[in-house]
Design an enzyme around this catalytic site. Structure first.
Site, short mmCIF file in Angstrom:
data_model
loop_
_atom_site.label_atom_id
_atom_site.label_comp_id
_atom_site.label_asym_id
_atom_site.label_seq_id
_atom_site.Cartn_x
_atom_site.Cartn_y
_atom_site.Cartn_z
N ASP A 66 46.01 34.05 31.42
CA ASP A 66 46.80 33.43 32.26
C ASP A 66 47.01 33.88 33.64
O ASP A 66 47.76 33.19 34.63
CB ASP A 66 48.34 33.18 31.59
CG ASP A 66 48.90 34.39 31.15
OD1 ASP A 66 48.16 35.44 30.67
OD2 ASP A 66 50.27 34.46 31.15
N HIS A 67 46.27 35.09 33.95
CA HIS A 67 46.64 35.57 35.33
C HIS A 67 45.24 35.89 36.08
O HIS A 67 45.08 36.23 37.27
CB HIS A 67 47.13 37.23 35.24
CG HIS A 67 48.76 37.08 34.81
ND1 HIS A 67 49.60 37.14 35.42
CD2 HIS A 67 48.91 36.75 33.32
CE1 HIS A 67 50.74 37.08 34.75
NE2 HIS A 67 50.34 36.80 33.30
ZN LIG Z 1 51.06 36.56 31.47
ZN LIG Z 2 49.87 39.69 30.13
#
Ligand SMILES: [Zn+2]
Ligand SMILES: [Zn+2]
Length: 307
Positions: A66-67
């Site tokens: 998610d990053h």
């Molecule tokens: Zn995250």
């Molecule tokens: Zn994380």
């Protein structure tokens, strides 16, 4: 001089329709940086009418998807857009390998230099600087090696005090001022410092993802703006500690202890339909808290002179 943080995405873990994963665009004095690059980040640039090609450097905190799952798309689009300027990329060990494998198997040779530097996730390190700004890593406590980023203006910049500028300046006096020299009138020097003041350096700390981590307090002490993840509410503190995330209450406690000016909260779990619940919890401890709302630009204002 602008110092702006535009939230391109702030949701945690799995995507949710209409909300992007972690990505922030920083504009400091018309220098642009991207912090984290969740899936779909290039779409967020289009949605919020930001120019991706102006980015000078990308900072990736850690290798949870998610990053950084948006990174390959961003790098490839910049290539297709015929970028030629170098792009600096900072991230933990493993990121360069991921990129090399992707491009090897898609037979892609980027048309611009991609300069990768591995970040330290154990000790704070200065990783980037220009004339006015430095970027340091902030070691965080998470289930993967993870570092936040501290953007801090350098000391010593001076600005003119409008109220003290004289209406009868001669052209040569203007030139003296421009070069930060004293002005000589009737044989007497009026110091440049009288016409100017030292601008208080501003700072921004990005801290996602992390469990409650007091070790960061010294480093982020007194920053103007702190982004701190708040994945859970306090009632779910057990899940927070199990997954090495923070609650909104913990984020606010860090903000309060570090005596920051403003707290931005994000990385909310999708289990909370309305993030106001997390904001209210944080505000009980730290009143100047805000939701890092997608599409919103937070501006850190310059302090004026004290006359
Ligand atoms: Zn995250
Ligand atoms: Zn994380």
């Amino acid at each position: 001089m602008d110092f702006e943080i535009t939230i391109l995405g702030a949701t945690a873990a799995t995507p949710i329709y209409g909300r992007g994963q972690t990505a922030q665009l920083i504009n400091h004095n018309q220098h642009y940086f991207l912090i984290d690059c969740g899936e779909g980040t290039q779409h967020q640039f289009l949605r919020y009418k930001k120019k991706m090609n102006r980015i000078e450097a990308i900072f990736i905190s850690h290798l949870h998807g998610d990053h950084y799952f948006g990174l390959m798309g961003v790098l490839n689009t910049l290539h297709l857009q015929k970028r030629s300027e170098p792009l600096r990329l900072f991230g933990p060990a493993g990121l360069s390998e991921i990129i090399i494998v992707h491009f090897r198997h898609s037979n892609t040779v980027l048309g611009y230099p991609l300069v990768f530097k591995e970040t330290s996730t154990q000790t704070p390190a200065l990783i980037w600087e220009n004339e006015h700004l430095t970027v340091e890593t902030i070691p965080l406590r998470h289930s993967l090696p993870c570092a936040g980023f501290l953007l801090r203006e350098k000391k010593g910049r001076r600005k003119l005090i409008q109220e003290r500028l004289l209406p009868d300046f001669t052209p040569s006096e203007y030139i003296d001022l421009k070069h930060q020299r004293d002005i000589i009138r009737n044989g007497k020097a009026i110091p440049y410092d009288y016409f100017s003041y030292e601008v208080k350096p501003r700072s921004y700390a990005f801290c996602s993802d992390t469990a409650y981590h007091e070790a960061m307090l010294e480093q982020i002490n007194g920053v103007d703006c702190l982004y701190h993840e708040a994945t859970f509410i306090d009632a779910d503190a057990f899940q927070a500690s199990e997954t090495k995330h923070s609650t909104a209450l913990q984020a606010a406690t860090i903000a309060q202890q570090a005596k920051v000016n403003q707290l931005l909260l994000g990385h909310f779990s999708i289990r909370y339909k309305d993030p106001i619940e997390l904001l209210l919890e944080a505000k009980k401890v730290f009143a100047n808290s805000f939701i890092a709302e997608e599409g919103h630009t937070f501006s850190i204002q310059e302090e004026g002179p004290r006359l």
